[in-house]
Design a protein around this motif. Structure first.
Motif, short mmCIF file in Angstrom:
data_model
loop_
_atom_site.label_atom_id
_atom_site.label_comp_id
_atom_site.label_asym_id
_atom_site.label_seq_id
_atom_site.Cartn_x
_atom_site.Cartn_y
_atom_site.Cartn_z
N LEU A 265 61.91 69.22 26.11
CA LEU A 265 63.29 69.33 25.58
C LEU A 265 63.96 68.42 26.50
O LEU A 265 64.78 67.59 26.06
CB LEU A 265 63.83 70.87 25.62
N TYR A 266 63.85 68.48 27.91
CA TYR A 266 64.70 67.59 28.71
C TYR A 266 64.27 65.98 28.25
O TYR A 266 65.18 65.36 28.47
CB TYR A 266 64.19 67.90 30.13
N ARG A 267 63.08 65.82 28.11
CA ARG A 267 62.70 64.37 27.98
C ARG A 267 63.72 63.90 26.80
O ARG A 267 64.12 62.78 26.57
CB ARG A 267 61.18 64.20 27.81
N TYR A 268 63.61 64.81 25.64
CA TYR A 268 64.24 64.51 24.29
C TYR A 268 65.60 64.30 24.32
O TYR A 268 66.28 63.39 23.95
CB TYR A 268 63.84 65.58 23.06
N VAL A 269 66.35 65.07 25.14
CA VAL A 269 67.49 65.08 25.38
C VAL A 269 68.11 63.94 25.88
O VAL A 269 69.37 63.05 25.59
CB VAL A 269 68.24 66.45 25.62
N ALA A 270 67.46 63.73 27.09
CA ALA A 270 67.74 62.40 28.03
C ALA A 270 67.71 61.24 27.28
O ALA A 270 68.50 60.27 27.40
CB ALA A 270 67.00 62.48 29.23
N LYS A 271 66.56 61.05 26.33
CA LYS A 271 66.32 59.91 25.56
C LYS A 271 67.53 59.83 24.38
O LYS A 271 68.22 58.46 24.08
CB LYS A 271 65.04 59.88 24.82
N GLU A 272 67.81 60.91 23.83
CA GLU A 272 68.94 60.75 22.88
C GLU A 272 70.33 60.58 23.30
O GLU A 272 70.91 59.85 22.92
CB GLU A 272 68.84 62.20 22.00
N VAL A 273 70.54 60.98 24.57
CA VAL A 273 72.02 60.82 25.15
C VAL A 273 72.13 59.69 26.07
O VAL A 273 73.30 58.98 25.83
CB VAL A 273 72.38 62.24 25.90
N THR A 274 71.28 59.11 27.00
CA THR A 274 71.19 58.17 27.63
C THR A 274 70.39 56.95 27.27
O THR A 274 70.34 55.94 27.92
CB THR A 274 70.83 58.47 28.90
N GLY A 275 69.52 57.19 26.17
CA GLY A 275 68.57 56.15 25.96
C GLY A 275 67.33 55.89 26.82
O GLY A 275 66.73 55.01 26.85
N SER A 276 67.31 56.66 27.89
CA SER A 276 66.10 56.51 28.85
C SER A 276 65.60 57.92 29.50
O SER A 276 66.45 58.88 29.09
CB SER A 276 66.66 55.81 30.17
N GLU A 277 64.36 58.10 29.78
CA GLU A 277 63.80 59.25 30.43
C GLU A 277 63.89 58.98 32.06
O GLU A 277 63.39 60.01 32.83
CB GLU A 277 62.40 59.21 30.08
N VAL A 278 64.89 58.27 32.55
CA VAL A 278 64.98 57.98 33.92
C VAL A 278 66.64 58.34 34.05
O VAL A 278 67.30 57.31 33.67
CB VAL A 278 64.74 56.78 34.49
N LEU A 279 66.84 59.45 34.53
CA LEU A 279 68.36 59.80 34.99
C LEU A 279 68.82 59.51 36.35
O LEU A 279 68.07 59.63 37.23
CB LEU A 279 68.49 61.30 34.65
N LYS A 280 69.97 58.67 36.42
CA LYS A 280 70.38 58.36 37.76
C LYS A 280 71.66 59.27 38.09
O LYS A 280 72.46 59.32 37.04
CB LYS A 280 71.00 56.82 37.59
N TYR A 281 71.62 59.85 39.27
CA TYR A 281 72.58 60.69 39.52
C TYR A 281 72.93 60.61 41.04
O TYR A 281 72.10 60.67 41.70
CB TYR A 281 72.33 62.26 39.56
N GLY A 282 74.09 59.92 41.17
CA GLY A 282 74.61 59.83 42.51
C GLY A 282 73.44 58.75 43.21
O GLY A 282 73.13 57.33 42.60
N GLU A 283 72.83 58.89 44.34
CA GLU A 283 71.95 57.99 44.98
C GLU A 283 70.38 58.23 44.47
O GLU A 283 69.54 57.56 44.95
CB GLU A 283 72.01 58.13 46.47
N HIS A 284 70.39 59.24 43.53
CA HIS A 284 68.84 59.36 43.21
C HIS A 284 68.46 59.08 41.68
O HIS A 284 69.60 58.81 40.94
CB HIS A 284 68.80 61.31 43.32
N GLU A 285 67.39 58.90 41.57
CA GLU A 285 66.86 58.39 40.21
C GLU A 285 65.75 59.65 39.99
O GLU A 285 64.89 59.86 40.67
CB GLU A 285 66.04 57.21 40.11
N MET A 286 65.99 60.33 38.71
CA MET A 286 64.93 61.44 38.61
C MET A 286 64.22 61.05 37.28
O MET A 286 64.59 60.73 36.19
CB MET A 286 65.69 62.81 38.04
#
Length: 496
Positions: free
Chosen positions: A288-309
């Motif tokens: 679910l998290y992979r699917y939502v991230a791809k749909e919303v941000t276009g990527s499976e790598v999330l950038k938050y502040g200084e971190h990349e997940m």
């Protein structure tokens, strides 16, 4: 300073009076904009820009808030902001008529306009609308914040979100993405055979989580009720009733403090699936998290502040005991009694309450030593039974339960169980919670007799999970505080 403030207030009052006078003049001349009931919009700003080659020379109708105006004699430019962004309009006296042009010159930044015209490109290359007709659809009687500094006071931004949305395009983008997060969740779960349901918000027994409820009184029945703190117990009743896969996305209410990750009302998503366990919930969460991230941000790598997940890799799975051993170098498999656990806590300056047992102490060590390290997606499994009153015990080790919490960026993002479906065990757990209530734990659960009756009817083996939607949106939009992803967050009343 006081004189300057007084002068500025007088200037503002004069500007507001001018706007009111303009409205009065329009009304007296039969041009009251508030009498207009509809306006047919054919196109939006970004749509025109994205499709300019096909739309050049085409007649369009756009509408939005005028954010800029430059009058140059017989011709003027203005900028109109709509849902998608903004677009320039070229307004010439010879195109819209002398009377209409006189009216247009009196319009103010903030007024809402409808513009009919043809799509063209100016000599400087800006895609625009050559106006043939301009209609005042609503008169703005208030002054918008100054253009270049915008609306920066965070308290005012949250209190006047409508102005924040006008002045800060990134804010509007955040809430567009929030909507996409919700629609993506629904799309994914619907594709997996889940049914969306709705359960009560006003309840006599607010259970399913450790939190203080808000209380109210229902006059018609002369009964005290509470606002729900969780969705769990009603959804599990539906599993008993034969609805094998159910979920709900809804507001829950917890009478707790305000900080960057907590608001007393927030959006929770809970789902329950019959005939699976917490391992099935881990698989679902990962997908679910992979699917939502791809749909919303276009990527499976999330950038938050200084971190990349990186969500593309398999999520780490680790037990709570092993996590504490890894980051605190303490092995709770070697701790056999509550007294030993408390002695260890004293040595490490971990504060605890007298009622706490070994499992509670383990959780305190986890919070102190582990959570901040869990940046990449991680499932922390097998919690102590003391902190998990609604969860199945691990058959091979009944001190622990089949539960996991999902962490990213050092935050708890979800909580899941192999759901307890033994009504006798569940009653014993409720009795233990009642004892905690009596000992002063205001967040402990009350016994829910109707839920116990449902379990006595029989609930199949079930996996369940709860997602904090607001934190999920924070992660997907790189927002620093929960108030940045709530359209109208809870704020102190200024009248008190």
């Amino acid at each position: 300073m006081a004189q300057n403030n007084q002068a500025a207030e007088q200037d503002l009052n004069q500007l507001l009076k001018v706007r009111h006078d303009k409205l009065k003049d329009l009304q007296e001349n039969g041009k009251d904009p508030f009498q207009i009931t509809k306006y047919d919009v054919t196109s939006h700003s970004q749509e025109i820009k994205d499709n300019f080659e096909a739309m050049e020379g085409q007649a369009v109708t756009v509408a939005g808030r005028m954010m800029f105006k430059r009058v140059m004699g017989k011709a003027s430019f203005c900028n109109v902001q709509d849902l998608q962004g903004n677009i320039q309009a070229y307004v010439a006296r010879d195109s819209i008529g002398e009377d209409s042009y006189k009216d247009f010159k009196k319009y103010d930044v903030g007024d809402i306009l409808g513009i009919k015209g043809e799509v063209f490109k100016t000599k400087t290359g800006e895609i625009s609308v050559h106006a043939q007709e301009v209609t005042l659809l609503s008169k703005s009687l208030q002054i918008l914040p100054e253009k270049f500094h915008g609306l920066t006071d965070t308290d005012i931004r949250y209190r006047q979100r409508y102005v924040d949305l006008i002045m800060n395009s990134e804010v509007k983008d955040t809430f567009i993405k929030r909507s996409k997060v919700l629609s993506s969740i629904r799309k994914y779960l619907d594709s997996q055979g889940f049914m969306e349901v709705e359960t009560p918000m006003l309840v006599s027994n607010a259970g399913g989580a450790a939190a203080r409820p808000f209380e109210t009184h229902f006059n018609a029945l002369n009964e005290d009720l509470k606002l729900r703190i969780s969705l769990e117990l009603y959804l599990k009743r539906l599993i008993v009733g034969g609805m094998e896969r159910v979920y709900e996305i809804g507001r829950v209410f917890r009478n707790e403090g305000l900080d960057t990750r907590h608001n007393p009302e927030f959006t929770l998503m809970e789902l329950y699936q019959a005939f699976t366990d917490y391992n099935g919930m881990m698989d679902l969460t990962e997908n679910l998290y992979r699917y939502v991230a791809k749909e919303v941000t276009g990527s499976e790598v999330l950038k938050y502040g200084e971190h990349e997940m990186d969500l593309s890799k398999p999520f780490e799975r680790i037990t709570m005991v092993d996590a504490v051993k890894k980051y605190a170098n303490i092995d709770f498999n070697e701790i056999h009694t509550t007294e030993e656990a408390k002695k260890l806590a004293d040595e490490h300056h971990i504060e605890y309450e007298s009622r706490h047992k070994k499992g509670d102490i383990l959780n305190l060590f986890f919070e102190e030593y582990v959570e901040g390290h869990l940046i990449q997606p991680t499932f922390v499994m097998d919690h102590p039974i003391e902190i998990s009153p609604l969860t199945k015990k691990k058959p091979e080790n009944p001190e622990y339960v089949e539960r996991f919490e999902f962490f990213m960026n050092g935050w708890e993002m979800a909580n899941a169980y192999s759901e307890l479906n033994d009504p006798i065990d569940q009653r014993e757990r409720f009795e233990a919670q009642e004892a905690l209530l009596a000992a002063g734990d205001a967040e402990a659960n009350h016994t829910d007799e109707d839920f116990l009756n449902a379990l006595n009817i029989g609930m199949p083996p079930t996996g369940g999970i709860g997602f904090g939607i607001d934190r999920m949106v924070m992660m997907m939009t790189n927002s620093p505080a929960i108030r940045d992803v709530l359209l109208f967050p809870t704020l102190k009343n200024l009248d008190k």
